[in-house]
Design an enzyme around this catalytic site. Structure first.
Site, PDB file in Angstrom:
ATOM      1  N   SER A  31       0.800  -1.228   0.000  1.00  0.00           N
ATOM      2  CA  SER A  31       0.000   0.000   0.000  1.00  0.00           C
ATOM      3  C   SER A  31       0.829   1.273   0.000  1.00  0.00           C
ATOM      4  O   SER A  31       0.306   2.347  -0.296  1.00  0.00           O
ATOM      5  CB  SER A  31      -0.954   0.012   1.188  1.00  0.00           C
ATOM      6  OG  SER A  31      -0.252   0.155   2.403  1.00  0.00           O
ATOM      7  N   LYS A  59       0.717   4.635   6.913  1.00  0.00           N
ATOM      8  CA  LYS A  59       0.248   5.468   5.800  1.00  0.00           C
ATOM      9  C   LYS A  59       0.891   6.845   5.923  1.00  0.00           C
ATOM     10  O   LYS A  59       1.627   7.135   6.861  1.00  0.00           O
ATOM     11  CB  LYS A  59      -1.280   5.625   5.833  1.00  0.00           C
ATOM     12  CG  LYS A  59      -2.078   4.337   5.910  1.00  0.00           C
ATOM     13  CD  LYS A  59      -2.042   3.522   4.630  1.00  0.00           C
ATOM     14  CE  LYS A  59      -2.833   2.239   4.787  1.00  0.00           C
ATOM     15  NZ  LYS A  59      -2.722   1.366   3.589  1.00  0.00           N
TER      16      LYS A  59
END
EC number: 3.4.21.89
Length: 275
Positions: A43, A116
Site C-alpha cells: 500500500s 500510511k
C-alpha cells in the site's frame, strides 16, 4: 569451598537474571523509544516495499495508550494494557505530526497496526478528484516521475502478487505502474503510484475533525485508508491518540519470504531515509 552443585546453581541463577534484565530493557526500549515494524503489504509502494524493516520513532509524537504493545493475534490489546491512558484523545509529551509524515497508527476499530502518509490535518477539507488529491479546495502539485517496475511474482511472507497498470502480466513478467511526484502544501514531495481508475479516485469532501488526521497510501489504487469510512471497512479519520510513531528510515529490506534468505536482500535499501 563451595561445592560444584552450588557453583552451578549460582551460575544458572545469574544467567536467568541476565536474561530477565535483558528482556526488561528490551521491553522498555520497545515501549518507550522505538518499535520494530515489517511492511506486510504494497500500500505504500514505492516509498516502502513489502519486506522493508524499520523502527518506528515513538517519541516523535509523545505517548498514548497506542504506545503500549498490541498483538491482536495472541490477545495482547494495548487498550486493555494501558486503558488508563485511553479515551481522552490526548498524549503525554505530545507533539503533532506534520503533513507528509509517514506514520504507524492503530486502526480505530480493529486495533491493527497500519502505516500510511498524513495528508489531512485537523480542520482540513480533503477530496479526491480524478485521482488527484485536493486539500482545502486546491489540487496538489503533480509531476511525472517515470514508471515503477517490478517482477510479477509472489512477494513477502504472504506471497501476494502485485497489481499492474499494464496487466494482465504473466509470472516473471514486468509489472508496471505510473509514478508521479506529489508535492503537498508545505513542500513535502514524494512519489505515488497509479494503477487504474478506482472508486477512491473520486470522493466527496472529507472535513477532518479536530484531534484527528487523514491518511492515504502512496500506492493510491491499492490502499485501504481514510478515503473509505470505517463503516465501509476503511480507516476513516484517525484520532490523535491512535498514533504510534513516525517512520523515518528503512533499516533492512528483503524481497524474499524470509529475512534469512540473504540472496533476496535489497542492500540498496539498507538505512534508506523515508521521504
Amino acid at each position: 569451598m563451595a561445592s560444584d552443585a552450588s557453583t552451578k546453581s549460582g551460575g544458572v541463577l545469574e544467567t536467568i537474571k541476565t536474561v530477565v534484565y535483558a528482556l526488561l530493557i528490551a521491553g522498555l526500549f520497545r515501549s518507550l523509544l522505538f518499535q520494530p515494524f515489517w511492511i506486510p503489504s504494497g500500500s505504500m509502494k514505492d516509498t516502502l516495499l513489502i519486506g522493508d524493516f524499520l523502527f518506528v520513532n515513538k517519541f516523535a509524537y509523545g505517548y498514548s495508550y497506542a504506545s503500549c504493545p498490541s498483538i491482536p493475534a495472541v490477545g495482547i490489546d494495548a487498550k486493555k494494557i494501558c486503558a488508563v491512558f485511553d479515551g481522552e484523545n490526548k498524549r503525554l509529551f505530545g507533539s503533532e505530526p506534520e503533513r507528509g509524515d509517514v506514520v504507524v497508527f492503530r486502526h480505530p476499530v480493529t486495533g491493527a497496526d497500519f502505516i500510511k502518509r498524513v495528508v489531512g490535518l485537523p480542520g482540513d477539507k480533503v477530496q479526491m478528484k480524478n485521482g488527484v488529491l485536493h486539500i482545502n479546495g486546491t489540487a496538489v502539485k503533480l509531476e511525472h516521475g517515470g514508471v515503477f517496475t517490478e517482477t510479477m511474482a509472489p512477494q513477502g511472507p504472504q506471497g501476494g502478487l502485485p497489481r499492474c497498470e499494464n496487466g494482465p502480466v504473466g509470472q516473471g513478467g514486468q509489472c508496471e505502474k505510473t509514478r508521479l511526484i506529489e508535492t503537498l502544501p508545505g513542500g513535502v514531495s514524494h512519489s505515488i503510484l497509479n494503477i487504474d481508475n478506482s472508486f477512491v479516485d473520486n470522493t466527496g469532501v472529507f472535513s477532518v475533525p479536530q484531534g484527528h488526521y487523514f491518511f492515504v497510501g502512496d500506492n493510491r489504487d491499492n490502499s485501504t485508508d481514510s478515503r473509505v469510512t470505517q463503516s465501509r471497512g476503511g480507516v476513516g479519520f484517525v484520532p490523535y491518540e491512535n498514533l504510534i510513531g513516525r517512520a523515518d528510515r528503512v533499516m533492512f529490506s528483503s524481497a524474499g519470504r524470509s529475512m534469512f534468505a540473504f540472496w533476496t536482500w535489497r542492500s540498496d535499501r539498507f538505512f534508506k531515509a523515508i521521504e
